[in-house]
Design an enzyme around this catalytic site. Structure first.
Site, PDB file in Angstrom:
ATOM      1  N   SER A 246       0.839  -1.193   0.000  1.00  0.00           N
ATOM      2  CA  SER A 246       0.000   0.000   0.000  1.00  0.00           C
ATOM      3  C   SER A 246       0.882   1.254   0.000  1.00  0.00           C
ATOM      4  CB  SER A 246      -0.960  -0.026   1.188  1.00  0.00           C
ATOM      5  OG  SER A 246      -1.939   0.981   1.065  1.00  0.00           O
TER       6      SER A 246
ATOM      7  N   ASP B  88     -10.103  -3.244  -5.716  1.00  0.00           N
ATOM      8  CA  ASP B  88      -9.392  -2.152  -5.054  1.00  0.00           C
ATOM      9  C   ASP B  88      -9.537  -0.908  -5.919  1.00  0.00           C
ATOM     10  OD1 ASP B  88      -7.593  -0.403  -3.873  1.00  0.00           O
ATOM     11  OD2 ASP B  88      -5.859  -1.723  -4.056  1.00  0.00           O
TER      12      ASP B  88
ATOM     13  N   HIS C 209      -8.550  -4.012  -1.267  1.00  0.00           N
ATOM     14  CA  HIS C 209      -7.273  -3.488  -0.774  1.00  0.00           C
ATOM     15  C   HIS C 209      -6.916  -4.152   0.550  1.00  0.00           C
ATOM     16  CE1 HIS C 209      -4.060  -0.547  -1.086  1.00  0.00           C
ATOM     17  NE2 HIS C 209      -4.166  -0.333   0.214  1.00  0.00           N
TER      18      HIS C 209
END
Length: 319
Positions: free
Chosen positions: A161, A265, A295
């Protein structure tokens, strides 16, 4: 909290309060933490310990070493990992990152260094990039786990991320200054569901704007907290596809870049755009984009995590 309430106070879900003078106060932690354990019960296959990097900045790293390696003279691949959290929350001690790194070290039989960098908004970008670049220079500093067990000639920079964003930007820096991290030799970058943004909305951002895991208002809030004051989401830190992104050294060094993502995502379009641009610039890119998911799914669904480990293993073992 409803989405309307969240948008009216977008910081609340991050455990942050914005003060009338524009400063911020952390009112509560929002993620659980797991302590390191350098001498766990014999049934635990991974040893972990925390070591300082820059005490004045309170930066440090958590090391993950397979127990089976203790009596072995063989050297392990080295993975330097940068955690996620939107540059704003979480740490190298966060329980889901601790478990993730433990499992990667176990399944890939690698030594992992998970870096704890300074968070925004107290320390806006490029503070996290600077801390992680410093961590790469620190790696060969003499910690016995690293000197005894790490193959410095076989190192990968990995991030999840926001950490994936950091891995890209730090990788770009290192490619221009490889002598600064010697004898560590980088072989490639692993961008796991990397966090990027931009002013113009992508189709996936529009389609998944109200996603429960990471809605669009939250990504906007995180960029507002992390970017330099006055910068918008087309800043190079957020939107590398808008910048020059000099990759000539990555190409000449022969580095490969793995980019992963899921169609569920809202960041997927930006991840795919980055992979496409890197390939057009001559970088050897390995894509692992999958249907479904969301995500950070590997942190909550072990079946997705187990599917990721062979991808990572194949990438690292590739010659």
């Amino acid at each position: 909290m409803s989405e309307t309430q969240a948008i009216s106070d977008p910081y609340a879900g991050l455990g942050i309060r914005k003060n009338s003078d524009g400063s911020f106060t952390r009112i509560r932690p929002i993620v659980d933490e797991t302590p390191a354990c350098p001498d766990p019960p014999i049934s635990v296959p991974i040893l972990t310990k925390d070591v300082p990097i820059n005490p004045p900045n309170n930066t440090w790293a958590r090391l993950y070493l397979p127990r089976s390696q203790i009596q072995s003279s063989a050297k392990l691949p080295l993975i330097v990992f940068f955690h996620g959290g939107g540059f704003t929350v979480a740490s190298a001690a966060s329980s889901f990152f601790h478990s993730f790194c433990s499992e990667i070290a176990l399944h890939l039989h690698a030594l992992m260094v998970s870096v704890d960098y300074r968070n925004a908004p107290e320390h806006r970008l490029p503070a996290a990039y600077d801390d992680c670049m410093e961590a790469l220079r620190w790696v060969e500093s003499g910690d016995e786990w690293l000197t005894d067990h790490a193959d410095f000639s076989n190192c990968y920079i990995m991030g999840s991320s926001a950490g994936g964003n950091i891995a890209l930007h730090v990788g770009l820096q290192v490619s221009q200054r490889v002598e600064e991290v010697a004898p560590v030799r980088i072989r490639g970058l692993i961008l796991h569901q990397p966090f990027f943004g931009g002013v113009e909305r992508t189709a996936s951002e529009i389609r998944l704007a109200e996603n429960e895991i990471i809605p669009l208002y939250l990504t906007d809030t995180l960029w507002d907290l992390a970017l330099p004051i006055g910068a918008n989401r087309d800043h190079e830190f957020s939107n590398p596809c808008k910048g020059l992104m000099e990759v000539d050294k990555i190409v000449s060094e022969g580095w490969r870049i793995l980019v992963t993502g899921y169609e569920g995502d809202l960041l997927i379009d930006r991840q795919m755009e980055l992979a496409k641009l890197l390939k057009e610039k001559g970088v050897m890119v390995v894509e692992d984009f999958r249907e479904g998911g969301f995500h950070g799914i590997e942190f909550s669904d072990q079946s997705f995590a187990r599917a990721l480990y062979p991808v990572l293993n194949n990438f690292i073992l590739h010659v």
